[in-house]
Design a protein around this motif. Sequence first.
Motif, mmCIF file in Angstrom:
data_model
loop_
_atom_site.group_PDB
_atom_site.id
_atom_site.type_symbol
_atom_site.label_atom_id
_atom_site.label_comp_id
_atom_site.label_asym_id
_atom_site.label_seq_id
_atom_site.Cartn_x
_atom_site.Cartn_y
_atom_site.Cartn_z
ATOM 1 N N ARG A 265 -29.678 -24.157 11.601
ATOM 2 C CA ARG A 265 -30.622 -24.076 12.724
ATOM 3 C C ARG A 265 -31.749 -23.105 12.377
ATOM 4 N NH1 ARG A 265 -29.873 -23.887 19.179
ATOM 5 N NH2 ARG A 265 -31.655 -22.560 19.721
ATOM 6 N N LEU A 266 -32.956 -23.493 12.767
ATOM 7 C CA LEU A 266 -34.133 -22.660 12.599
ATOM 8 C C LEU A 266 -34.742 -22.420 13.969
ATOM 9 C CD1 LEU A 266 -36.144 -21.342 10.547
ATOM 10 C CD2 LEU A 266 -37.461 -23.469 10.689
ATOM 11 N N ASP A 267 -34.922 -21.137 14.331
ATOM 12 C CA ASP A 267 -35.537 -20.752 15.598
ATOM 13 C C ASP A 267 -36.862 -20.063 15.328
ATOM 14 O OD1 ASP A 267 -33.461 -21.062 18.004
ATOM 15 O OD2 ASP A 267 -32.347 -20.428 16.233
ATOM 16 N N ALA A 268 -37.849 -20.357 16.156
ATOM 17 C CA ALA A 268 -39.152 -19.709 16.020
ATOM 18 C C ALA A 268 -39.730 -19.465 17.411
ATOM 19 C CB ALA A 268 -40.104 -20.577 15.202
ATOM 20 N N THR A 269 -40.432 -18.337 17.561
ATOM 21 C CA THR A 269 -41.127 -18.016 18.802
ATOM 22 C C THR A 269 -42.626 -18.090 18.545
ATOM 23 O OG1 THR A 269 -39.331 -16.540 19.490
ATOM 24 C CG2 THR A 269 -41.450 -16.301 20.610
ATOM 25 N N VAL A 270 -43.305 -18.978 19.278
ATOM 26 C CA VAL A 270 -44.728 -19.214 19.082
ATOM 27 C C VAL A 270 -45.417 -19.209 20.442
ATOM 28 C CG1 VAL A 270 -46.487 -20.778 18.177
ATOM 29 C CG2 VAL A 270 -44.257 -20.607 17.027
ATOM 30 N N ALA A 271 -46.297 -18.218 20.650
ATOM 31 C CA ALA A 271 -47.092 -18.133 21.887
ATOM 32 C C ALA A 271 -46.210 -18.184 23.135
ATOM 33 C CB ALA A 271 -48.135 -19.244 21.915
ATOM 34 N N GLY A 272 -45.052 -17.522 23.070
ATOM 35 C CA GLY A 272 -44.152 -17.480 24.213
ATOM 36 C C GLY A 272 -43.203 -18.647 24.329
ATOM 37 N N PHE A 273 -43.354 -19.638 23.472
ATOM 38 C CA PHE A 273 -42.457 -20.787 23.475
ATOM 39 C C PHE A 273 -41.351 -20.570 22.439
ATOM 40 C CE2 PHE A 273 -46.285 -22.491 25.304
ATOM 41 C CZ PHE A 273 -45.829 -23.366 26.282
ATOM 42 N N GLU A 274 -40.134 -20.930 22.807
ATOM 43 C CA GLU A 274 -38.983 -20.820 21.908
ATOM 44 C C GLU A 274 -38.680 -22.203 21.340
ATOM 45 O OE1 GLU A 274 -35.865 -19.130 24.229
ATOM 46 O OE2 GLU A 274 -36.914 -17.222 24.521
ATOM 47 N N LEU A 275 -38.887 -22.343 20.032
ATOM 48 C CA LEU A 275 -38.692 -23.616 19.354
ATOM 49 C C LEU A 275 -37.417 -23.562 18.535
ATOM 50 C CD1 LEU A 275 -42.336 -24.036 17.974
ATOM 51 C CD2 LEU A 275 -41.470 -24.664 20.234
ATOM 52 N N ALA A 276 -36.678 -24.654 18.496
ATOM 53 C CA ALA A 276 -35.442 -24.711 17.712
ATOM 54 C C ALA A 276 -35.316 -26.087 17.072
ATOM 55 C CB ALA A 276 -34.215 -24.428 18.581
ATOM 56 N N ALA A 277 -34.888 -26.080 15.821
ATOM 57 C CA ALA A 277 -34.577 -27.322 15.107
ATOM 58 C C ALA A 277 -33.197 -27.156 14.486
ATOM 59 C CB ALA A 277 -35.617 -27.606 14.032
ATOM 60 N N TYR A 278 -32.320 -28.148 14.660
ATOM 61 C CA TYR A 278 -30.960 -28.001 14.142
ATOM 62 C C TYR A 278 -30.454 -29.309 13.557
ATOM 63 C CZ TYR A 278 -30.048 -29.522 19.004
ATOM 64 O OH TYR A 278 -30.057 -30.176 20.219
ATOM 65 N N TRP A 279 -29.454 -29.150 12.691
ATOM 66 C CA TRP A 279 -28.848 -30.281 11.982
ATOM 67 C C TRP A 279 -27.366 -30.011 11.848
ATOM 68 C CZ3 TRP A 279 -29.996 -31.746 6.152
ATOM 69 C CH2 TRP A 279 -29.385 -32.979 5.860
ATOM 70 N N GLN A 280 -26.558 -31.021 12.124
ATOM 71 C CA GLN A 280 -25.105 -30.930 11.973
ATOM 72 C C GLN A 280 -24.608 -32.114 11.153
ATOM 73 O OE1 GLN A 280 -23.329 -30.596 15.893
ATOM 74 N NE2 GLN A 280 -24.716 -28.956 16.512
ATOM 75 N N LEU A 281 -23.649 -31.842 10.270
ATOM 76 C CA LEU A 281 -23.133 -32.858 9.347
ATOM 77 C C LEU A 281 -21.622 -32.746 9.279
ATOM 78 C CD1 LEU A 281 -23.846 -34.981 7.047
ATOM 79 C CD2 LEU A 281 -23.726 -33.036 5.474
ATOM 80 N N LEU A 282 -20.928 -33.891 9.189
ATOM 81 C CA LEU A 282 -19.465 -33.918 9.102
ATOM 82 C C LEU A 282 -18.998 -34.365 7.728
ATOM 83 C CD1 LEU A 282 -18.186 -35.610 12.407
ATOM 84 C CD2 LEU A 282 -18.420 -33.176 11.907
ATOM 85 N N ASN A 283 -17.803 -33.885 7.353
ATOM 86 C CA ASN A 283 -17.070 -34.399 6.202
ATOM 87 C C ASN A 283 -15.629 -34.658 6.614
ATOM 88 O OD1 ASN A 283 -19.288 -32.694 4.555
ATOM 89 N ND2 ASN A 283 -18.405 -34.274 3.229
ATOM 90 N N GLU A 284 -15.137 -35.863 6.352
ATOM 91 C CA GLU A 284 -13.719 -36.151 6.547
ATOM 92 C C GLU A 284 -13.021 -36.352 5.210
ATOM 93 O OE1 GLU A 284 -12.151 -38.390 9.572
ATOM 94 O OE2 GLU A 284 -13.656 -37.923 11.069
ATOM 95 N N ASP A 285 -13.770 -36.229 4.122
ATOM 96 C CA ASP A 285 -13.216 -36.337 2.776
ATOM 97 C C ASP A 285 -13.805 -35.234 1.905
ATOM 98 O OD1 ASP A 285 -11.580 -38.616 3.006
ATOM 99 O OD2 ASP A 285 -13.319 -39.928 2.888
ATOM 100 N N LYS A 286 -13.054 -34.868 0.874
ATOM 101 C CA LYS A 286 -13.619 -33.997 -0.152
ATOM 102 C C LYS A 286 -14.449 -34.854 -1.098
ATOM 103 C CE LYS A 286 -9.780 -30.655 -0.181
ATOM 104 N NZ LYS A 286 -8.731 -30.030 -1.011
ATOM 105 N N PRO A 287 -15.407 -34.259 -1.855
ATOM 106 C CA PRO A 287 -15.767 -32.840 -1.826
ATOM 107 C C PRO A 287 -16.723 -32.530 -0.674
ATOM 108 C CG PRO A 287 -17.096 -33.957 -3.445
ATOM 109 C CD PRO A 287 -16.164 -34.993 -2.882
ATOM 110 N N VAL A 288 -16.720 -31.267 -0.231
ATOM 111 C CA VAL A 288 -17.651 -30.808 0.794
ATOM 112 C C VAL A 288 -18.856 -30.200 0.080
ATOM 113 C CG1 VAL A 288 -17.984 -29.302 2.766
ATOM 114 C CG2 VAL A 288 -15.765 -30.393 2.403
ATOM 115 N N LEU A 289 -19.985 -30.885 0.141
ATOM 116 C CA LEU A 289 -21.195 -30.473 -0.561
ATOM 117 C C LEU A 289 -22.253 -30.035 0.448
ATOM 118 C CD1 LEU A 289 -21.355 -33.427 -3.124
ATOM 119 C CD2 LEU A 289 -20.475 -31.115 -3.528
ATOM 120 N N PRO A 290 -23.254 -29.272 0.017
ATOM 121 C CA PRO A 290 -24.331 -28.870 0.935
ATOM 122 C C PRO A 290 -25.038 -30.088 1.530
ATOM 123 C CG PRO A 290 -24.455 -27.632 -1.125
ATOM 124 C CD PRO A 290 -23.419 -28.707 -1.328
#
Length: 474
Positions: A265-290
């Motif tokens: 997640r990346l959070d930024a404050t710009v001119a009083g506004f709170e901006l957020a961008a996020y990403w979620q990823l699952l693994n049900e098998d190995k290998p677990v890579l970035p």
Amino acid sequence: MLMKISIPKIVVSLFAVLLSLSVEAQNDSIEYEASAQMLLSKAGNTPFWIVSNNAGYYLTNSNMAIVGFGVTKKLSHPDKLFDYSFGLNGVALAEKNGVVASLREYYVNTRIWVFDLNLGQQIEHYGNQDETLSSGGYLFSANYAPIPKVFVGIKEFTPILFKNNFLEIKGGLSHGWFTDDVFVKNMLYHHKYAYARIGGNKSPVRFQYGFDHVAQWGGEIPGHGVQPTGIKDFINVFFLRSGNSTVAEEQINVGGNHIIAQSARLDATVAGFELAAYWQLLNEDKPVLPFWSAVNRYDGLWGLSVRNKQFPVIKGLLYEFLNTTDQNGPLHDKDGIVYGGADNYFNNYLYQSGWTHYGYTIGNPFITSPVFNKNAEISILNNRVQVHHFGLEGSIDGYNFKILNSYSKNYGTYGTPFSKTEKSAHLLVDVNKHFEKLWGLNIGLSVGADWSGYYGNNIGLLLKIKKQGLLLKY
């Protein structure tokens, strides 16, 4: 599926002991909440956004009335070495098949310095997604009835080493008990997580990254008997090792049903506004890579949110995209070659109710909960989806409102695909207001609607009346 009262004895014992240790007077207060709700829906089919992300409160196919009462003591002394909180929340639900009462929450939490010890069953927020407008986290959402557990760790982001909170960490370990016994009896719950955040309180930009590891293990599996649950087996689960089970596949593969999630997640404050961008990823098998190297990186939950405190009419805006159609490809193996695909998210060949509790998906609700299944199947029949989700919230003259609008394409599973792509649209409009002159009541109305060949064409109304106040000061 109605939730029964089923509390592991060890949790009851620890709850009582810790509560007795936690009654030291600190100039604290206990608050109460009483509520009454009435749900009416066309032909008794409850709209998706009334059923979903409400902790398994509402049934999918019945009109109902619900009354509830709870007491809560919150954490209130962040400047002291010791603090504690507790809560008890019960409901009674009346519908066409009768009346059932249940404990939704019972918990005692203590904090010593920065460390937390939590015992019991509590509705909590995990993941980096927006708390009020999100469709739900990929691995954890607000969709399921909470699981009784013991937690130890650092629950909130806590600064270490550097000035200005430049580096913060949180993490913990939970051991719990599934109480629904849908397919496997006495199944155990494992969850650990670790997160780091950099940026500090003087920076307009902050970045966080973390991982969660969950497992369903132990229990009595039909056809396979009681699975081992000793210390050595717990260590195997902790480190994702092969199990000591009598099931051959469990001896070869990792013991239990394991899922690993990565979150950024990346959070930024710009001119009083709170901006957020996020990403979620699952693994049900190995290998677990970035993220950027994962073989199923085309799947995931992506979110963008904007919040502000300057213009209360619009407090928050959100857009999310969820894709779960890749799953490492359609083939797990063929002609002796293992491709590692067909992950079949949230399903498992041994733990056949999958990553659910009382029939409600623990992760994002668009991976469809078994409570929506037409023929009482206990597994997840729709886990390949594409979803565009929008959220808006604000306030006008004290009327707080929230709007959710979602569009999805549903493909079933790789093993049992739908004969055609099922398209769905779901809408929720929720309005509530505090009326001080009307005995201090909070009154709310939710209107939900579905347009779907899979979920049906539904419309429903939910009326909510709630009273909160001070019960005791000490």
